[in-house]
Design a protein around this motif. Sequence first.
Motif, short mmCIF file in Angstrom:
data_model
loop_
_atom_site.label_atom_id
_atom_site.label_comp_id
_atom_site.label_asym_id
_atom_site.label_seq_id
_atom_site.Cartn_x
_atom_site.Cartn_y
_atom_site.Cartn_z
N ASP A 1 8.67 -2.85 6.94
CA ASP A 1 7.65 -2.66 7.97
C ASP A 1 7.34 -1.19 8.25
O ASP A 1 6.49 -0.89 9.09
CB ASP A 1 8.08 -3.36 9.27
N THR A 2 7.99 -0.28 7.54
CA THR A 2 7.78 1.15 7.77
C THR A 2 6.97 1.75 6.62
O THR A 2 7.44 1.75 5.47
CB THR A 2 9.13 1.89 7.89
N PRO A 3 5.78 2.28 6.89
CA PRO A 3 4.93 2.81 5.81
C PRO A 3 5.62 3.91 5.00
O PRO A 3 5.44 3.99 3.78
CB PRO A 3 3.71 3.35 6.56
N GLU A 4 6.42 4.76 5.67
CA GLU A 4 7.09 5.85 4.95
C GLU A 4 8.05 5.29 3.90
O GLU A 4 8.14 5.84 2.78
CB GLU A 4 7.84 6.76 5.92
N ASN A 5 8.78 4.23 4.24
CA ASN A 5 9.70 3.62 3.28
C ASN A 5 8.95 3.00 2.11
O ASN A 5 9.38 3.07 0.95
CB ASN A 5 10.56 2.57 3.96
N ILE A 6 7.82 2.35 2.41
CA ILE A 6 7.01 1.75 1.35
C ILE A 6 6.50 2.83 0.40
O ILE A 6 6.56 2.68 -0.82
CB ILE A 6 5.83 0.96 1.97
N ASP A 7 6.01 3.95 0.98
CA ASP A 7 5.51 5.05 0.14
C ASP A 7 6.61 5.61 -0.74
O ASP A 7 6.39 5.91 -1.92
CB ASP A 7 4.92 6.16 1.01
N LEU A 8 7.81 5.77 -0.16
CA LEU A 8 8.93 6.34 -0.92
C LEU A 8 9.34 5.43 -2.07
O LEU A 8 9.49 5.88 -3.22
CB LEU A 8 10.11 6.57 0.03
N LEU A 9 9.52 4.14 -1.78
CA LEU A 9 9.92 3.21 -2.83
C LEU A 9 8.81 3.04 -3.86
O LEU A 9 9.08 2.95 -5.08
CB LEU A 9 10.28 1.85 -2.23
N GLY A 10 7.55 2.99 -3.41
CA GLY A 10 6.43 2.90 -4.34
C GLY A 10 6.39 4.08 -5.28
O GLY A 10 6.12 3.93 -6.49
N GLY A 11 6.67 5.27 -4.76
CA GLY A 11 6.68 6.46 -5.61
C GLY A 11 7.76 6.41 -6.66
O GLY A 11 7.57 6.91 -7.79
N VAL A 12 8.89 5.81 -6.35
CA VAL A 12 9.99 5.69 -7.31
C VAL A 12 9.63 4.68 -8.42
O VAL A 12 10.01 4.86 -9.59
CB VAL A 12 11.28 5.25 -6.59
N LEU A 13 8.88 3.64 -8.08
CA LEU A 13 8.72 2.50 -8.98
C LEU A 13 7.40 2.45 -9.75
O LEU A 13 7.33 1.86 -10.83
CB LEU A 13 8.84 1.20 -8.16
N ARG A 14 6.34 3.05 -9.23
CA ARG A 14 5.00 2.78 -9.76
C ARG A 14 4.79 3.21 -11.20
O ARG A 14 3.93 2.66 -11.89
CB ARG A 14 3.93 3.41 -8.86
N ASP A 15 5.52 4.19 -11.67
CA ASP A 15 5.34 4.62 -13.06
C ASP A 15 5.82 3.56 -14.05
O ASP A 15 5.39 3.56 -15.21
CB ASP A 15 6.09 5.93 -13.31
N HIS A 16 6.69 2.69 -13.60
CA HIS A 16 7.31 1.73 -14.53
C HIS A 16 7.01 0.27 -14.19
O HIS A 16 7.17 -0.61 -15.06
CB HIS A 16 8.83 1.93 -14.54
N TYR A 17 6.60 -0.01 -12.95
CA TYR A 17 6.42 -1.40 -12.53
C TYR A 17 5.12 -1.55 -11.75
O TYR A 17 4.58 -0.58 -11.21
CB TYR A 17 7.59 -1.86 -11.63
N ARG A 18 4.63 -2.79 -11.71
CA ARG A 18 3.54 -3.12 -10.79
C ARG A 18 4.17 -3.37 -9.43
O ARG A 18 5.12 -4.15 -9.31
CB ARG A 18 2.82 -4.38 -11.30
N VAL A 19 3.68 -2.72 -8.40
CA VAL A 19 4.29 -2.79 -7.07
C VAL A 19 3.36 -3.55 -6.12
O VAL A 19 2.17 -3.24 -6.01
CB VAL A 19 4.58 -1.38 -6.52
N LYS A 20 3.93 -4.56 -5.46
CA LYS A 20 3.24 -5.24 -4.37
C LYS A 20 3.95 -4.91 -3.07
O LYS A 20 5.14 -4.59 -3.06
CB LYS A 20 3.24 -6.77 -4.59
N VAL A 21 3.22 -5.01 -1.95
CA VAL A 21 3.74 -4.56 -0.67
C VAL A 21 3.55 -5.64 0.38
O VAL A 21 2.52 -6.32 0.42
CB VAL A 21 3.02 -3.26 -0.23
N ALA A 22 4.56 -5.81 1.24
CA ALA A 22 4.46 -6.68 2.40
C ALA A 22 5.13 -5.98 3.58
O ALA A 22 6.21 -5.40 3.43
CB ALA A 22 5.14 -8.02 2.14
N THR A 23 4.49 -6.04 4.75
CA THR A 23 5.06 -5.39 5.93
C THR A 23 5.68 -6.38 6.91
O THR A 23 6.19 -5.97 7.95
CB THR A 23 3.96 -4.57 6.67
N THR A 24 5.64 -7.66 6.58
CA THR A 24 6.30 -8.69 7.39
C THR A 24 6.99 -9.69 6.47
O THR A 24 6.64 -9.83 5.29
CB THR A 24 5.30 -9.47 8.28
N GLY A 25 7.97 -10.40 7.04
CA GLY A 25 8.65 -11.42 6.26
C GLY A 25 7.72 -12.55 5.86
O GLY A 25 7.80 -13.08 4.75
#
Length: 376
Positions: free
Chosen positions: A35-59
């Motif tokens: 639910d935290t945009p900063e965490n999503i941005d950080l994890l997305g930056g780690v993964l996007r070069d190698h994987y397709r990334v989807k995002v959800a901010t709620t369960g």
Amino acid sequence: MSAHMRQSIDKESRVTATQAGATRPPKQTVLVADDTPENIDLLGGVLRDHYRVKVATTGERALSIINSDDPPDLVLLDIMMPGMNGYEVCRKIKANPDRCGIPVIFVTAMTSIEDERKGLEVGAVDYITKPISPPIVSARVRTHLALYDQTRELERRVAERTAELLVSRQQIIRRLGVAAEFRDYETGNHIIRMSYYSRLIGAAAGLGEASLDLLFQASSMHDVGKIGVPDSILRKPGALDADEWAVMKRHPQIGAEIIGEHDDPLLESARIIALTHHERFDGTGYPAGLRGHDIPVFGRIVAIADVFDALMNARPYKPAIPLEETVKIMDQSTGTHFDPDLMAAFHRVLDDLARINATYSDEHGRMTDADLPAGS
């Protein structure tokens, strides 16, 4: 190097790159639920070069993506989210038979041993604490995706082998039915017609797909007990006398004994059909004199299919009877020989039954399932 040569090399390089891209497997998908945009941005930056990334901010949104027609290959899941927390999301994933194999890694600021233990107990494969280390996230994601790929490939191979074994078992059952037919009608297609008749009637009566598959396969064994009946009785061109009829009436029990009792649903269905397809709805049948719904539904269905085929096709003791007269004879036995509800189902598919009878007519010689036209 000339301009023409450079253009040729550039063109070849583009073609090679295009071909490589065409054969490159699609990127795996990682769902980041936080639910935290900063965490999503950080994890997305780690993964996007190698994987397709989807995002959800709620369960709830995470579950919607997971249960969609395009589910992720792995989930990075925060625990503390508004509404449905990560533990509950993970429980729901693991409770869904179609999605329970998707690996879930908790990525959370909850760092106690008890928190980690609970996360693993609800079904997560790993537990990463915040603040994250990008190399650790990359390594854990790569490892669990590789393990998931291996698991899916193993499951695919097991399913493929299981399907092969099922086909082999079905063929063995069908061949045993044919062995009995060879002693009764040398060129008959009785058991093939019976399989399709039985399935059609069962479908019209509302049986589910799993039951219909069992009925289709097992009905071919209905007369396997005739293996134990002498040729002098099986092939007699006239009516049987009382002693001969007593021997003939033993074939349901003989068939049940040949098949034996099994936990396997297919073999148990075959045994039940062999034993009960000569029972009558009014209790005057054999071998047990069962009445009404005490007769298993598979036995009641096969009883209708068996008589229909016997009337519609020539036997050593009788000629074939036309469809209209066959139906009239069978209708007169509704409620005595046949279950009235199943006879209503029989009438609903009568045109299809007649088509199967014509397609597998004994005049064509002995046939196989491969001879059935598409769409039958």
